[in-house]
Enzyme design. Structure first.
Site, PDB file in Angstrom:
ATOM      1  CG  HIS A 121     126.926   0.937  12.553  1.00 36.60           C
ATOM      2  ND1 HIS A 121     127.325  -0.381  12.574  1.00 36.60           N
ATOM      3  CD2 HIS A 121     127.666   1.541  11.593  1.00 36.60           C
ATOM      4  CE1 HIS A 121     128.262  -0.564  11.673  1.00 36.60           C
ATOM      5  NE2 HIS A 121     128.504   0.588  11.067  1.00 36.60           N
TER       6      HIS A 121
ATOM      7  CD  GLU B 227     122.659  -1.591  15.082  1.00 40.54           C
ATOM      8  OE1 GLU B 227     123.004  -0.581  14.410  1.00 40.54           O
ATOM      9  OE2 GLU B 227     122.909  -2.737  14.712  1.00 40.54           O
TER      10      GLU B 227
HETATM   11  N1  LIG Z   1     123.675  -3.450  12.255  1.00 40.17           N
HETATM   12  C1  LIG Z   1     124.089  -2.494  11.388  1.00 40.17           C
HETATM   13  C2  LIG Z   1     124.841  -2.841  10.254  1.00 40.17           C
HETATM   14  C3  LIG Z   1     125.179  -1.852   9.361  1.00 40.17           C
HETATM   15  N2  LIG Z   1     124.791  -0.579   9.629  1.00 40.17           N
HETATM   16  C4  LIG Z   1     125.043   0.467   8.616  1.00 40.17           C
HETATM   17  C5  LIG Z   1     126.445   0.918   8.399  1.00 40.17           C
HETATM   18  C6  LIG Z   1     126.440   1.313   6.927  1.00 40.17           C
HETATM   19  O1  LIG Z   1     125.873   2.604   6.768  1.00 40.17           O
HETATM   20  C7  LIG Z   1     125.498   0.299   6.331  1.00 40.17           C
HETATM   21  C8  LIG Z   1     126.207  -0.938   5.812  1.00 40.17           C
HETATM   22  O2  LIG Z   1     126.604  -0.642   4.495  1.00 40.17           O
HETATM   23  P1  LIG Z   1     126.997  -1.847   3.485  1.00 40.17           P
HETATM   24  O3  LIG Z   1     128.334  -2.363   3.992  1.00 40.17           O
HETATM   25  O4  LIG Z   1     125.902  -2.883   3.567  1.00 40.17           O
HETATM   26  O5  LIG Z   1     127.080  -1.150   2.142  1.00 40.17           O
HETATM   27  O6  LIG Z   1     124.610  -0.080   7.378  1.00 40.17           O
HETATM   28  C9  LIG Z   1     124.060  -0.241  10.756  1.00 40.17           C
HETATM   29  O7  LIG Z   1     123.699   0.931  10.963  1.00 40.17           O
HETATM   30  N3  LIG Z   1     123.742  -1.210  11.632  1.00 40.17           N
HETATM   31 ZN   LIG Z   2     126.903  -1.638  13.974  1.00 39.03          ZN
END
Ligand SMILES: Nc1ccn([C@H]2C[C@H](O)[C@@H](COP(=O)(O)O)O2)c(=O)n1
Ligand SMILES: [Zn+2]
Length: 156
Positions: free
Chosen positions: A79, A81
Site C-alpha cells: 500500500h 502508506e
Molecule cells: N489506503 C489504501 C487503500 C488501498 N490501497 C491500494 C491497494 C490496492 O492496490 C488498491 C485497492 O484496490 P481496489 O480494491 O480498490 O481495486 O489501493 C492503498 O495503497 N492504500
Molecule cells: Zn493500506
C-alpha cells in the site's frame, strides 16, 4: 517593487498534490493511491504509492481482483502508506508526530503501520470505503492511539 504573491497554494494542497503525483506512478488499473509524509517544518520526509515490491516483475503478477488469493492483486501490492514508511531514509525519530498526506483513507493494516511508525496525523483526500468494517477498524485504531485525521479537498 511589486509585492510578494499571496495566492500561493496552502501546505495541505502542496503535500496532497505531491501524493496525487505519486499516485500517478501506480500501475493498479482500478485504484491508484499516493502518500506523502511531511514534518512540522513542512519538509517532505518520504513519498510512496501502491505497487508490487520492486524485486518483483509486475508483468508476472496479477492486477485483477480475484477470489483466489494467488490470482488477486491485493496479495502482492504494498500500500502507498506502507511504501512511504518503507521508502523513508531518515531516522525513525523524525517520523514521530509527522503528517501523512494520502489520497485515500488508510486501510486498517496501514493504520497499524502508521501508528507504529509514530505518525501523528492523517490528512486524506478520498474515503471511498467509508463505513466499511475495515474503515471502522482503521478509525478505531487511529482514535485509540491519538492519531488525528482530517479530510481536505484539492481543486481540479
Ligand atoms: N489506503 C489504501 C487503500 C488501498 N490501497 C491500494 C491497494 C490496492 O492496490 C488498491 C485497492 O484496490 P481496489 O480494491 O480498490 O481495486 O489501493 C492503498 O495503497 N492504500
Ligand atoms: Zn493500506
Amino acid at each position: 517593487m511589486p509585492g510578494k504573491r499571496t495566492d500561493v497554494i496552502s501546505w495541505d494542497e502542496f503535500f496532497m498534490r505531491v501524493a496525487m503525483a505519486a499516485a500517478m506512478r501506480s500501475k493498479d488499473p482500478n485504484t491508484q493511491v499516493g502518500a506523502c509524509i511531511a514534518d512540522a517544518n513542512h519538509r517532505i520526509l518520504s513519498v510512496g504509492y501502491n505497487g508490487t515490491p520492486s524485486a518483483l516483475n509486475d508483468d508476472e503478477f496479477p492486477w485483477e481482483t480475484a477470489d483466489d488469493p494467488l490470482l488477486d492483486k491485493h496479495s502482492y501490492v504494498i500500500h502507498a502508506e506502507a511504501n512511504a514508511i518503507l521508502n523513508y531514509r531518515g531516522s525513525n525519530k523524525d517520523l514521530q508526530g509527522a503528517t501523512v498526506y494520502v489520497t485515500l483513507f488508510p486501510c486498517h493494516e496501514c493504520a497499524k503501520t502508521l501508528v507504529q511508525a509514530g505518525i501523528g496525523e492523517v490528512v486524506y483526500l478520498g474515503d471511498k470505503y467509508e463505513g466499511t468494517q475495515d474503515n471502522l477498524i482503521s478509525k478505531r485504531i487511529l482514535d485509540t492511539c491519538g492519531v488525528t485525521y482530517r479530510q481536505v479537498t484539492v481543486a481540479d
